[in-house]
Enzyme design. Sequence first.
Site, PDB file in Angstrom:
ATOM      1  N   ARG A  48       0.836  -1.206   0.000  1.00  0.00           N
ATOM      2  CA  ARG A  48       0.000   0.000   0.000  1.00  0.00           C
ATOM      3  C   ARG A  48       0.868   1.254   0.000  1.00  0.00           C
ATOM      4  NH1 ARG A  48       1.889   2.026   3.738  1.00  0.00           N
ATOM      5  NH2 ARG A  48       0.801   3.949   3.259  1.00  0.00           N
ATOM      6  N   GLY A  49       0.220   2.395  -0.349  1.00  0.00           N
ATOM      7  CA  GLY A  49       0.947   3.653  -0.513  1.00  0.00           C
ATOM      8  C   GLY A  49       0.998   3.931  -2.007  1.00  0.00           C
ATOM      9  N   ALA A  50       0.682   5.166  -2.410  1.00  0.00           N
ATOM     10  CA  ALA A  50       0.457   5.453  -3.834  1.00  0.00           C
ATOM     11  C   ALA A  50       1.599   4.998  -4.758  1.00  0.00           C
ATOM     12  CB  ALA A  50       0.157   6.934  -4.013  1.00  0.00           C
ATOM     13  N   ARG A  91      -7.810  -0.426  -6.495  1.00  0.00           N
ATOM     14  CA  ARG A  91      -7.941   0.773  -5.655  1.00  0.00           C
ATOM     15  C   ARG A  91      -8.056   1.994  -6.583  1.00  0.00           C
ATOM     16  NH1 ARG A  91      -4.371   1.334  -0.529  1.00  0.00           N
ATOM     17  NH2 ARG A  91      -6.258   2.422   0.101  1.00  0.00           N
ATOM     18  N   GLN A 195      -1.868   3.009   9.884  1.00  0.00           N
ATOM     19  CA  GLN A 195      -0.598   3.048   9.144  1.00  0.00           C
ATOM     20  C   GLN A 195       0.455   3.862   9.902  1.00  0.00           C
ATOM     21  OE1 GLN A 195      -3.610   3.502   7.821  1.00  0.00           O
ATOM     22  NE2 GLN A 195      -3.701   2.963   5.657  1.00  0.00           N
ATOM     23  N   ASP A 236      -2.148  10.996  -2.760  1.00  0.00           N
ATOM     24  CA  ASP A 236      -2.545   9.885  -3.621  1.00  0.00           C
ATOM     25  C   ASP A 236      -2.921  10.355  -5.018  1.00  0.00           C
ATOM     26  OD1 ASP A 236      -2.868   8.763  -0.775  1.00  0.00           O
ATOM     27  OD2 ASP A 236      -2.873   7.040  -2.121  1.00  0.00           O
ATOM     28  N   ASN A 246      -5.496  12.673  -0.171  1.00  0.00           N
ATOM     29  CA  ASN A 246      -4.570  11.874   0.640  1.00  0.00           C
ATOM     30  C   ASN A 246      -5.391  11.179   1.724  1.00  0.00           C
ATOM     31  OD1 ASN A 246      -1.824  11.038   1.255  1.00  0.00           O
ATOM     32  ND2 ASN A 246      -2.044  12.205   3.130  1.00  0.00           N
ATOM     33  N   LYS A 247      -4.725  10.379   2.522  1.00  0.00           N
ATOM     34  CA  LYS A 247      -5.395   9.577   3.557  1.00  0.00           C
ATOM     35  C   LYS A 247      -6.415  10.398   4.342  1.00  0.00           C
ATOM     36  CE  LYS A 247      -5.194   6.079   4.213  1.00  0.00           C
ATOM     37  NZ  LYS A 247      -6.236   5.220   3.589  1.00  0.00           N
TER      38      LYS A 247
HETATM   39  O1  MRU Z   1      -4.640   3.634   1.969  1.00  0.00           O
HETATM   40  P1  MRU Z   1      -3.152   3.753   1.892  1.00  0.00           P
HETATM   41  O2  MRU Z   1      -2.455   3.273   3.118  1.00  0.00           O
HETATM   42  O3  MRU Z   1      -2.604   3.159   0.612  1.00  0.00           O
HETATM   43  O4  MRU Z   1      -2.953   5.316   1.809  1.00  0.00           O
HETATM   44  C1  MRU Z   1      -1.688   5.842   1.686  1.00  0.00           C
HETATM   45  C2  MRU Z   1      -1.664   7.286   1.829  1.00  0.00           C
HETATM   46  O5  MRU Z   1      -2.665   7.963   1.896  1.00  0.00           O
HETATM   47  C3  MRU Z   1      -0.357   7.913   1.769  1.00  0.00           C
HETATM   48  O6  MRU Z   1      -0.379   9.104   2.501  1.00  0.00           O
HETATM   49  C4  MRU Z   1      -0.069   8.240   0.319  1.00  0.00           C
HETATM   50  O7  MRU Z   1      -0.057   7.124  -0.486  1.00  0.00           O
HETATM   51  C5  MRU Z   1       1.114   9.070   0.289  1.00  0.00           C
HETATM   52  S1  MRU Z   1       2.469   8.709  -0.746  1.00  0.00           S
HETATM   53  C6  MRU Z   1       3.345   7.497  -0.006  1.00  0.00           C
END
Ligand code: MRU
Length: 343
Positions: A48-50, A91, A195, A236, A246-247
């Site tokens: 996970r993470g963009a 996603r 996270q 994201d 973002n999150k």
């Molecule tokens: O749902 P996730 O854990 O994939 O979300 C991740 C985030 O929102 C991060 O802040 C985002 O990807 C930032 S870049 C690493």
Amino acid sequence: MKTDYQPIEWLGDRVRILDQTMLPQKEVYLELDDYRKVAAAIKDMKVRGAPIIGIAGAYGVALGALKIKSTARGDYLKQLQKVSDAIASTRPTARNLFFALERMKKAAKGKNPEEIKKALVAEAIKIHQEEAEATRRLSELGAKLLKDGWTVLTHCNTGPLATSGYGTALGVIIAAHKQGKKIKVLADETRPLLQGARLTAWELKKAGVPVTLITDSMAGYFMRGGKVNCVITGADRIAANGDTANKIGTYTLAVLAKENKIPFYIAAPVSTIDTSIRSGKQIPIEERKAEEVTHLLGRRITPAGVSAANPAFDVTPHQYITAIITDKGIIKEPYLEGIKKLK
Ligand code: MRU
């Protein structure tokens, strides 16, 4: 960044990922030899993470491409599209996933099946290398904004785990720490999937950066108390006007930062920017299952039958963002123009 963990690795005929749902208790590596397993790992947030979702998606397509038996070009391409669609449906919010899938599609253009297999493996490896390098550059650029002795508040997880590189927001923080600046971090736990508590705390501990965990609802208390010098988060998807998804909880932090006159920075590679959409209103927001909110680590915490909402992201309007740190430079208002120059 050199770490003693490897978030994602291509092994020639399979992809190895560090299962992020098991951290920090266990470091479990999974070897995925089928694109459907990669799709499931993205959906279930084992990876996970963009930026890393984009990298995993590209490797997933490469794996799928290698396994297609058909030698007739038309049929091969049809099956390849199915693979890409399966990865795309995992996603919806992170731009990086679609950025990677578009690049993979382009790499296959005009080739026969055998050439496509080679080209897609090479393109996935290239995407991985370029994304890692982009986070190194943006981390170094962004570190200049952080002053010695600052306390930085961050949200979610944006380190090597989320990027397979330096990181975005966390990359900036770790780069400033490596420059010898005394940086302290307040890390939001980041409900519902924690996270911040599980992953950011783990990565900062490994990097030797002092971190204090707070619950998401404590952020305003610390900002108003003068305990936060700046807020940095990742992204994201960034629209052409700078609005940033973002999150969930990031928008709240941005409003609190503005109210308390604290700079609010976004850190993201250019691959997170989506110039095909003008504003954040058009960013698709993923709604995840209610159980992630009603349950904690597999245990129900609400009375049975209680419903819960679970939007995974929110959008921060560009007016709340002091600057966006990218691998190609740091931009400020007017974002519409700044973003045009980056792309
Ligand atoms: O749902 P996730 O854990 O994939 O979300 C991740 C985030 O929102 C991060 O802040 C985002 O990807 C930032 S870049 C690493």
